[in-house]
Structure formats: C-alpha cells, structure tokens
Design an enzyme around this catalytic site. Structure first.
Site, PDB file in Angstrom:
ATOM      1  N   ASN A 121       0.861  -1.183   0.000  1.00 43.83           N
ATOM      2  CA  ASN A 121       0.000   0.000   0.000  1.00 43.83           C
ATOM      3  C   ASN A 121       0.896   1.231   0.000  1.00 43.83           C
ATOM      4  O   ASN A 121       2.051   1.181   0.411  1.00 43.83           O
ATOM      5  CB  ASN A 121      -0.873   0.001   1.264  1.00 43.83           C
ATOM      6  CG  ASN A 121      -1.813   1.190   1.322  1.00 43.83           C
ATOM      7  OD1 ASN A 121      -2.421   1.574   0.308  1.00 43.83           O
ATOM      8  ND2 ASN A 121      -1.939   1.806   2.485  1.00 43.83           N
ATOM      9  N   HIS A 123       0.682   5.215   1.482  1.00 47.46           N
ATOM     10  CA  HIS A 123      -0.103   6.096   2.353  1.00 47.46           C
ATOM     11  C   HIS A 123       0.574   7.471   2.369  1.00 47.46           C
ATOM     12  O   HIS A 123       1.802   7.548   2.440  1.00 47.46           O
ATOM     13  CB  HIS A 123      -0.170   5.517   3.776  1.00 47.46           C
ATOM     14  CG  HIS A 123      -0.990   6.346   4.700  1.00 47.46           C
ATOM     15  ND1 HIS A 123      -2.366   6.347   4.684  1.00 47.46           N
ATOM     16  CD2 HIS A 123      -0.619   7.242   5.647  1.00 47.46           C
ATOM     17  CE1 HIS A 123      -2.822   7.195   5.584  1.00 47.46           C
ATOM     18  NE2 HIS A 123      -1.781   7.756   6.186  1.00 47.46           N
ATOM     19  N   SER A 150       4.642   6.830   2.556  1.00 45.22           N
ATOM     20  CA  SER A 150       5.207   5.539   2.946  1.00 45.22           C
ATOM     21  C   SER A 150       4.643   4.446   2.046  1.00 45.22           C
ATOM     22  O   SER A 150       3.429   4.366   1.866  1.00 45.22           O
ATOM     23  CB  SER A 150       4.819   5.190   4.391  1.00 45.22           C
ATOM     24  OG  SER A 150       5.129   6.238   5.280  1.00 45.22           O
ATOM     25  N   ASP A 159      -3.131   0.840   7.638  1.00 46.46           N
ATOM     26  CA  ASP A 159      -1.960   1.694   7.432  1.00 46.46           C
ATOM     27  C   ASP A 159      -0.796   1.287   8.330  1.00 46.46           C
ATOM     28  O   ASP A 159      -0.137   2.131   8.959  1.00 46.46           O
ATOM     29  CB  ASP A 159      -2.329   3.178   7.649  1.00 46.46           C
ATOM     30  CG  ASP A 159      -3.352   3.658   6.628  1.00 46.46           C
ATOM     31  OD1 ASP A 159      -3.340   3.152   5.495  1.00 46.46           O
ATOM     32  OD2 ASP A 159      -4.170   4.527   6.969  1.00 46.46           O
TER      33      ASP A 159
HETATM   34  C1  GRF Z   1      -2.784   8.840  -2.491  1.00 49.36           C
HETATM   35  O1  GRF Z   1      -2.604   9.924  -1.634  1.00 49.36           O
HETATM   36  C2  GRF Z   1      -2.549   7.554  -1.770  1.00 49.36           C
HETATM   37  O2  GRF Z   1      -1.575   7.656  -0.800  1.00 49.36           O
HETATM   38  C3  GRF Z   1      -3.888   7.294  -1.170  1.00 49.36           C
HETATM   39  O3  GRF Z   1      -4.802   7.681  -2.185  1.00 49.36           O
HETATM   40  C4  GRF Z   1      -4.214   8.712  -2.937  1.00 49.36           C
HETATM   41  C5  GRF Z   1      -4.145   8.359  -4.388  1.00 49.36           C
HETATM   42  O4  GRF Z   1      -5.323   8.458  -5.035  1.00 49.36           O
HETATM   43  N1  GRF Z   1      -3.983   5.934  -0.728  1.00 49.36           N
HETATM   44  P1  GRF Z   1      -5.362   8.140  -6.593  1.00 49.36           P
HETATM   45  O5  GRF Z   1      -4.315   7.123  -6.890  1.00 49.36           O
HETATM   46  O6  GRF Z   1      -5.082   9.424  -7.325  1.00 49.36           O
HETATM   47  O7  GRF Z   1      -6.762   7.624  -6.819  1.00 49.36           O
END
Ligand code: GRF
Length: 236
Positions: A121, A123, A150, A159
């Site tokens: 993932n 985050h 991260s 997370d």
């Molecule tokens: C990013 O900030 C990622 O860390 C979080 O969702 C956002 C990305 O969205 N999990 P997307 O890829 O543009 O849909």
C-alpha cells in the site's frame, strides 16, 4: 529484426505481474502504468480492479490497454465475501503482487493472509504518524515540519506493516491541505514505482518489522526544515 529482442516481454520473461486495486481518480495507478511502459521495468499490470464502477482509474487502465474488473462491495453480504471475490479475480489474472493504489476499503484478515508478503500500500504520511483519512488536514493541525509518504507491506492493521520506502516532504507554513497533498502526491508517484521495481528485482526482504533492500542505503544527509533565509543570515 536484429538478433536483439525488442519486445520487452521477451527481454524480461520474468516480469512481475501486478494486480492494482483502485477506488478513485487513479493518479497512483497512472504512475505505475507509466513506469511499466519503460522497456526495462521489471513488472507489468495484469489487472486493475475497482470496487467503484465509475472510477476514473478504470478509464486510465482501459486507455493503457490493461484488463479491468469491477467488484462492487455494495453487492456483497459481507466484507469477507467481497474480499473473496476480489481474491479470486486476482488469482485468475495471475497477479504476483497486489498494489493498493487509492483503494478505499479495509481488507479482511483472510485477504491479507492470502497475499501475505505480496500485498503493498501507499499512504500519504510518514507512518506510523497520521494513519487513516484526512491526513494532510491533520498534519497541518499538528504543526509538524515534515510529512511525506510511505510504501509498506500490508498487515491486518490499517496503514501498518513493514515499511519499504518513505519520502520526507517539507511542510510550508502557507500550505493548505490541497497544496501539501499535491506536494506529497509528487513524492508518492516516485516512491511507488520504485518500491515495485525493488520487489520485482527480488531485492526486498521482510525481517520482522523492518524491510531490507539489497543495493539501497540510508540517505546520507538530514533534511532540516525550516532553513534560515538569506536576509536573516545577512543581518548576523
Ligand atoms: C494517495 O494519496 C494515496 O496515498 C492514497 O490515495 C491517494 C491516491 O489516489 N492511498 P489516486 O491514486 O489518485 O486515486
């Protein structure tokens, strides 16, 4: 045709197959699509799977000629049943590594277990600080000078899990959640393809809570934020 193979899949017979889970706009997916377009990138996306039928990420995948699937969580009686449907799609597509990319559902322990060590993932904070939602608002409210992103292996907690790579991003006093989020997103789009590359190259090992990356060393210098401005230094 020369003796040298020009087809990337011929040159890289062992490209890692990625299954990418998305829910929204798909900017993270796009970073992976762009990385995979390079002939020497050691991974390819075999399936983009969304829990949201109209997600913009699906259009990005289709435009890149990547197979898509929609598994709508709303149509399942339980999280476990939904996760099992996703698991089956990913396995059928031959996914070796599952990348969460803006995927907005919590995953059941059975799903996490099924892809243990093969589920990552990204985050938008320096975990373990600021897990969950509204990250950039919470960062600004806290007064920290740095935030970041991260990439981590996923475990049963939200997370959490062994961290593969982080980027530190300075917070500016004039930042809004939007401006800070955009700066962090730029770092995210660098870090996720990098982490996937390292995994695909077989350079990543989980050792307890830590991740070891062969051929990568800790950054040499500390980052300091804020920095003295030239006008103040000149007065001294
Ligand atoms: C990013 O900030 C990622 O860390 C979080 O969702 C956002 C990305 O969205 N999990 P997307 O890829 O543009 O849909």
């Amino acid at each position: 045709m020369s003796g040298k193979a020009s087809n990337p899949s011929t040159r890289l017979p062992s490209r890692l197959n990625l299954g990418v889970l998305v829910s929204g706009r798909g900017s993270t997916l796009q970073a992976l699509i762009d990385a995979c377009a390079a002939p020497d990138y050691p991974a390819r996306i075999v399936l983009v799977l969304s829990n949201v039928a109209g997600a913009a990420a699906l259009e990005r995948a289709a435009k890149a000629g990547i197979a898509t699937a929609v598994v709508e969580h709303k149509t399942f009686p339980s999280r476990e049943a939904f996760d099992e449907a996703m698991r089956a799609r990913l396995v059928a597509a031959g996914a070796d590594l599952v990348c969460l990319a803006g995927f907005m559902r919590l995953l059941s322990p059975a799903f996490v277990e099924a892809f243990a060590g093969r589920l990552i993932n990204i985050h938008p904070s320096l975990l373990p600080a600021f897990p969950g939602l509204h990250v950039h608002e919470n960062v600004l409210a806290s007064g920290v000078r740095f935030t970041g992103c991260s990439v981590h292996f996923v475990n049963a907690e939200m997370d959490a899990g062994p961290i593969i790579v982080q980027a530190a991003v300075p917070v500016d006093p004039s930042d809004t959640a939007e401006s800070l989020g955009a700066r962090v997103l730029g770092a995210e789009h660098q870090c996720y393809p990098l982490a996937v590359r390292w995994i695909a190259e077989g350079r990543v090992r989980i050792k307890g809570v830590r991740v070891e990356v062969d051929g990568a060393a800790a950054a040499a210098a500390p980052l300091i934020n804020p920095q003295p401005t030239s006008s103040i230094s000149a007065k001294k």
